[in-house]
Write a protein that holds these residues in place. Structure first.
Motif, mmCIF file in Angstrom:
data_model
loop_
_atom_site.group_PDB
_atom_site.id
_atom_site.type_symbol
_atom_site.label_atom_id
_atom_site.label_comp_id
_atom_site.label_asym_id
_atom_site.label_seq_id
_atom_site.Cartn_x
_atom_site.Cartn_y
_atom_site.Cartn_z
ATOM 1 N N MET A 1 0.849 -1.195 0.000
ATOM 2 C CA MET A 1 0.000 0.000 0.000
ATOM 3 C C MET A 1 0.873 1.229 0.000
ATOM 4 N N THR A 2 0.556 2.230 -0.776
ATOM 5 C CA THR A 2 1.305 3.481 -0.797
ATOM 6 C C THR A 2 0.736 4.414 0.253
ATOM 7 N N ASP A 23 8.317 1.217 5.874
ATOM 8 C CA ASP A 23 9.091 0.120 5.311
ATOM 9 C C ASP A 23 8.858 -1.176 6.067
ATOM 10 N N ASP A 24 8.680 -1.101 7.402
ATOM 11 C CA ASP A 24 8.511 -2.321 8.180
ATOM 12 C C ASP A 24 7.165 -2.983 7.899
ATOM 13 N N LEU A 25 6.241 -2.251 7.283
ATOM 14 C CA LEU A 25 4.931 -2.832 6.963
ATOM 15 C C LEU A 25 4.937 -3.540 5.621
ATOM 16 N N THR A 26 5.817 -3.133 4.732
ATOM 17 C CA THR A 26 5.826 -3.707 3.385
ATOM 18 C C THR A 26 7.079 -4.522 3.122
ATOM 19 N N GLY A 27 7.899 -4.714 4.127
ATOM 20 C CA GLY A 27 9.150 -5.453 3.952
ATOM 21 C C GLY A 27 8.935 -6.880 3.504
ATOM 22 N N GLN A 34 -4.319 -6.174 0.284
ATOM 23 C CA GLN A 34 -4.673 -7.553 -0.037
ATOM 24 C C GLN A 34 -5.266 -8.289 1.163
ATOM 25 N N LEU A 35 -5.176 -7.707 2.354
ATOM 26 C CA LEU A 35 -5.688 -8.349 3.555
ATOM 27 C C LEU A 35 -7.208 -8.283 3.582
ATOM 28 N N PHE A 51 -3.628 2.547 6.571
ATOM 29 C CA PHE A 51 -5.083 2.445 6.624
ATOM 30 C C PHE A 51 -5.492 1.730 5.348
ATOM 31 N N ASN A 52 -5.674 0.405 5.426
ATOM 32 C CA ASN A 52 -5.820 -0.372 4.191
ATOM 33 C C ASN A 52 -7.239 -0.292 3.626
#
Length: 378
Positions: A1-2, A23-27, A34-35, A51-52
């Protein structure tokens, strides 16, 4: 997510989150969008940095509006007593030994109920909170399941009460006053008890079928099945029970592919569809058995059975509810579970079933089964 970024100051004079903090969320290479569950993440300053899409759908809040906001402002949750949840839990100022908040029902503005869990991420034990990770789930699916279970219990209780009351009444009367009744009266009461016992047995069998279908544990004992002969047996049974023979028209296309299926389950499907046509339809009941394209990928041929009548048919607005639990149509009677079980049995075989309007104006049910030939015969 951007994650949106901005140089404008956030609440309490703290800068808004930068992409580096995300970065730690998309690493792991997983896009939070997608969740299936809503995901909201706040940084060490209490500002929302993730905030997905599921969170947007559940809360009706745009991610663009939530990012950079204080967590309690972006997600203004209250408990069922109207108290503000973030003030009660104090994720950043509370006990340092806390690591999570268990799942509970909370309210969004407007009274929309959601299931919320929260986890506190610390860089070291007893250290300050670096992230608050909130998971959101809509309660509607759970409520639908609970309503379905409640309806099932109510239906079972209602359907059991009548035959069991009859059985208890007749048996108690016979035991207390056996000598006062003639043989014909005794026979009539015992026949009623026998019929009501059969009704209870059928209901219990339906409930067991539903349990197996819902849990994916419906067992199939596949054998060669002559579907045309199976339909013929059901027709003969109706004629023996008093239905006119000319009410039924059976058309079997030859040759048919060899069908491997569970004969008892196929009989259950045929029995239910023919009973519906006889009881709720009018005119001639037509059964067509033909070869058809297989509903299962990788197989060329299958077997199709179409049962149609010349009655009033099923209203267009009810077509999408025919195979749901408790659907009874315009005429009452029965548990409304039969077609739900039929669909479960057909799909367990890898087949499909549809409902529509017959050429004569009545209802038309059509199910298709794959050939299902065992691998050792192929």
């Amino acid at each position: 997510m951007t994650v949106g970024t901005s140089s404008a100051p956030g609440a309490r004079g703290v800068p808004r989150p930068s992409a580096a903090r995300h970065d730690d969320l998309t690493g792991l290479g997983i896009d939070p969008d997608q969740l299936a569950d809503g995901l909201v993440v706040a940084d060490e300053h209490g500002q929302v940095i993730c905030f997905n899409a599921a969170a947007e759908r559940i809360t009706s809040v745009r991610a663009a509006d939530a990012l950079g906001q204080r967590l309690e402002k972006a997600l203004p949750l209250e408990d069922l007593e109207g108290r503000r949840w973030w003030q009660l839990t104090e994720p950043y100022e509370g006990l340092a030994i806390r690591v999570r908040q268990p799942e509970r029902n909370l309210l969004l503005p407007g009274g929309h109920e959601v299931l919320v869990t929260a986890r506190y991420v610390r860089a070291e034990p007893l250290g300050p909170v670096r992230r608050v990770v909130v998971s959101l789930r809509d309660t509607e699916a759970r409520r639908r399941t609970e309503r379905s279970h409640a309806e099932l219990i109510a239906t079972v209780a209602h359907e059991l009460r009548s035959p069991l009351t009859s059985v208890k009444g007749f048996t108690a009367t016979l035991l207390a006053k056996w000598e006062r009744f003639t043989d014909d009266q005794k026979r009539l009461m015992l026949e009623t008890v026998d019929a009501d016992a059969d009704r209870v047995t059928r209901l219990i069998a339906e409930l067991l079928d539903i349990s197996r279908i819902d849990s994916g544990r419906l067992e199939l004992r596949r054998q060669p099945v002559d579907i045309g002969a199976a339909v013929g047996r059901h027709i003969q049974a109706y004629v023996a029970a008093g239905q006119p023979a000319d009410r039924f028209m059976l058309r079997v296309e030859q040759p048919l592919p060899d069908l491997w299926a569970d004969p008892d389950k196929v009989d259950q499907v045929l029995s239910n569809l023919l009973e519906n046509a006889v009881r709720h339809g009018e005119g001639t009941v037509t059964i067509d058995v033909t070869a058809s394209p297989s509903p299962r990928e990788g197989e060329e041929t299958g077997t199709s059975v179409t049962v149609s009548d010349e009655g009033p048919g099923i209203p267009e607005e009810s077509m999408n509810r025919v195979f749901t639990r408790f659907w009874r149509g315009s005429k009452r009677g029965g548990t409304g579970l039969g077609l739900y079980i039929v669909k479960g049995i057909v799909e367990a075989h890898g087949g499909t079933i549809t409902v529509g309007r017959a050429p004569g104006g009545g209802a038309e049910f059509r199910f298709m089964l794959p050939v299902g030939t065992p691998a050792y015969l192929q």
